[in-house]
Design an enzyme around this catalytic site. Structure first.
Site, short mmCIF file in Angstrom:
data_model
loop_
_atom_site.label_atom_id
_atom_site.label_comp_id
_atom_site.label_asym_id
_atom_site.label_seq_id
_atom_site.Cartn_x
_atom_site.Cartn_y
_atom_site.Cartn_z
N ARG A 270 0.46 -0.99 0.42
CA ARG A 270 0.11 -0.01 -0.20
C ARG A 270 0.49 1.44 -0.59
O ARG A 270 1.46 0.93 0.99
CB ARG A 270 -0.81 -0.18 1.35
N GLU B 182 0.60 -3.95 3.75
CA GLU B 182 1.67 -3.51 4.11
C GLU B 182 2.46 -2.35 3.38
O GLU B 182 2.70 -2.97 1.55
CB GLU B 182 3.28 -3.76 4.57
N HIS B 183 2.77 -0.96 3.51
CA HIS B 183 3.81 0.28 3.28
C HIS B 183 4.96 -0.47 2.69
O HIS B 183 5.94 -0.36 3.24
CB HIS B 183 3.97 1.29 4.22
N CYS B 184 5.54 -0.52 1.69
CA CYS B 184 6.54 -1.33 1.15
C CYS B 184 6.63 -1.05 -0.06
O CYS B 184 5.40 -1.01 -0.55
CB CYS B 184 6.79 -2.77 1.64
#
Ligand SMILES: *[C@@H]1O[C@H](CO)[C@@H](O)[C@H](O)[C@H]1NC(C)=O
Ligand SMILES: *[C@@H]1O[C@H](CO)[C@@H](O)[C@H](O)[C@H]1NC(C)=O
Ligand SMILES: *[C@@H]1O[C@H](CO)[C@@H](O)[C@H](O)[C@H]1NC(C)=O
Ligand SMILES: *[C@@H]1O[C@H](CO)[C@@H](O)[C@H](O)[C@H]1NC(C)=O
Ligand SMILES: *[C@@H]1O[C@H](CO)[C@@H](O)[C@H](O)[C@H]1NC(C)=O
Length: 401
Positions: free
Chosen positions: A129, A189-191
């Site tokens: 995300r 997940e933010h990545c």
């Protein structure tokens, strides 16, 4: 993870590491020399022959500006966002439809060809995300849908570091970990985009969301000043000193107009005055250093290539109905019934992590910022056009025809 799963994960990690080492064994010296010699003679030969061609191509390039990855097969010069608001603006569903129709491409739209879910080799959704695109709302939607579609939502990976790009070992760890998730898992997940192919691991189903680049920056600016966000940070790091009242009261207009480093977005810059996730394309480009220069055409091309080849769906809350319809059709295993669930729960979904404090930002300030995001807009429109194409390929709306 259970003990058994943990052991198998470690074994896989070792396998991947070994395979990786193996592939990096250097060539023996003699063959290197031979290759070099061959390369030089070939290059010279080609040089002679391509010189003329090259200058011809240069002439043509000026006229064409080929952008091989543009979703509509168009270049950024034609796909101008500055026409926004016009009925036939190409960056709307209707404009995209009109364009495809007038160029005879509408009939050849194929949902099969636009369907990257077919190329996934894992029954796992990888939602890396982006920041400030409403990803928590989509997270909320998947959590609500999880029991209906027999899926598990996982929001924490094996790496606890929030860096702009991850080190090679961290990427590998994460990729191996994803490849080991149970079928039916959606990992959020933010990545950045991860290269599973590089580790010879099966590909998951990639998804993500985009948002207007300038709106993202304004949203970030007021988000970090919100009580909610500061309460979270204070809870996690009690010792951090609170920002000054002046900082809290700063307006975006004032920040941009005064040249405040916090609101400076300088093309090709790598270092940031503050962490603000200004590079939306970075989430798609990956962990390569070449992805870091802000608003660089090269980073954007890499990002587009990954979207085109890997992403099943890149949606946007700016087009909620279209995004949900496309998710449902292209990734039914996970998103069957998404529109219905959204309609029933839209209030709780929309309000997740929403910041209601949105002071007015003047049009000339928006324009000043926008000028420095030219390539980021190119990427954003590319994703939107691709989404519209996927939607049109489903032939859901007879009234468009
Ligand atoms: C749910 O999904 C898992 C993993 O794909 C599968 O093993 C299981 O049989 C499914 N359960 C139902 C009720 O469909
Ligand atoms: C944070 O503050 C507490 C109490 O004031 C102190 O004991 C602790 O050492 C501090 N931690 C850091 C990392 O500064
Ligand atoms: C935009 O970039 C230029 C450099 O190309 C810089 O001088 C200017 O301050 C930037 N403006 C904003 C609002 O970031
Ligand atoms: C989206 O779908 C809902 C429910 O079908 C409908 O009420 C609404 O008008 C649609 N919005 C747009 C912008 O098409
Ligand atoms: C896309 O591919 C997936 C996986 O093969 C399939 O379930 C889905 O129905 C396809 N959707 C479209 C619109 O082709």
């Amino acid at each position: 993870m259970s003990l058994g799963a943990d052991r198998s994960y470690k074994m896989k990690l070792r396998d991947v590491e070994n395979a990786f080492k193996y592939r990096r064994i250097p060539y023996p010296k003699r063959s290197v020399e031979l290759i070099a010699l061959l390369a030089i003679s070939c290059t010279f030969f080609l040089f002679m022959h391509t010189n003329k061609l090259n200058s011809r191509l240069k002439e043509m390039e000026v006229k064409l500006q080929p952008s091989e990855f543009s979703a509509l097969g168009l270049t950024s010069n034609h796909v101008s966002g500055h026409d926004a608001g016009k009925h036939d603006d190409i960056n709307t569903l209707h404009g995209t439809y009109q364009y495809l129709k007038s160029t005879g491409q509408l009939a050849s739209l194929s949902s099969e060809r636009l369907n990257n879910t077919r190329h996934a080799r894992l029954e796992v959704v990888f939602f890396n995300r982006g920041a400030k695109v409403g990803s928590e709302a989509l997270m909320q939607l998947t959590e609500t849908m999880a029991p209906l579609n027999n899926m598990t939502v996982v929001t924490k990976g094996p790496i606890d570091i929030n860096a702009r790009i991850r080190a090679p070992r961290e990427r590998m760890l994460q990729a191996v970990w994803v490849a080991d998730l149970e079928p039916g898992t959606i990992y959020i997940e933010h990545c950045n985009w991860l290269d599973f192919h590089r580790y010879q691991l099966p590909k998951p189903i990639y998804i993500n969301m985009v948002r207007d680049p300038v709106e993202r920056m304004i949203s970030w600016f007021y988000y970090i000043r919100s009580g909610y966000r500061n309460a979270i940070i204070h809870n996690r790091f009690p010792n951090t000193t609170l920002k000054s009242e002046k900082w809290f009261k700063k307006s975006y207009n004032q920040c941009v107009r005064s040249g405040d480093p916090e609101c400076q977005y300088v093309p090709e810059s790598i270092k940031d005055a503050v962490g603000d996730y200004k590079r939306q394309s970075l989430f798609y480009c990956g962990n390569n250093r070449k992805c870091l220069p802000f608003d660089s055409p090269h980073a954007i091309q890499l990002a587009k290539r990954n979207v085109e080849r890997d992403y099943a769906v890149v949606g946007s809350w700016e087009d909620t109905n279209i995004t949900l319809a496309v998710l449902e059709a292209y990734i039914p295993r996970f998103f069957r019934g998404a529109r219905q669930v959204f309609e029933l729960h839209s209030n709780s979904i929309r309000n997740r992590n929403r910041n209601n404090r949105k002071p007015r930002v003047d049009p000339d300030v928006r324009e000043m910022v926008r000028r420095n995001f030219t390539n980021e807009y190119e990427f954003y429109y590319f994703c939107k056009q691709r989404l519209y194409k996927q939607y049109l390929a489903l032939q859901l709306e007879d009234n468009l025809r």
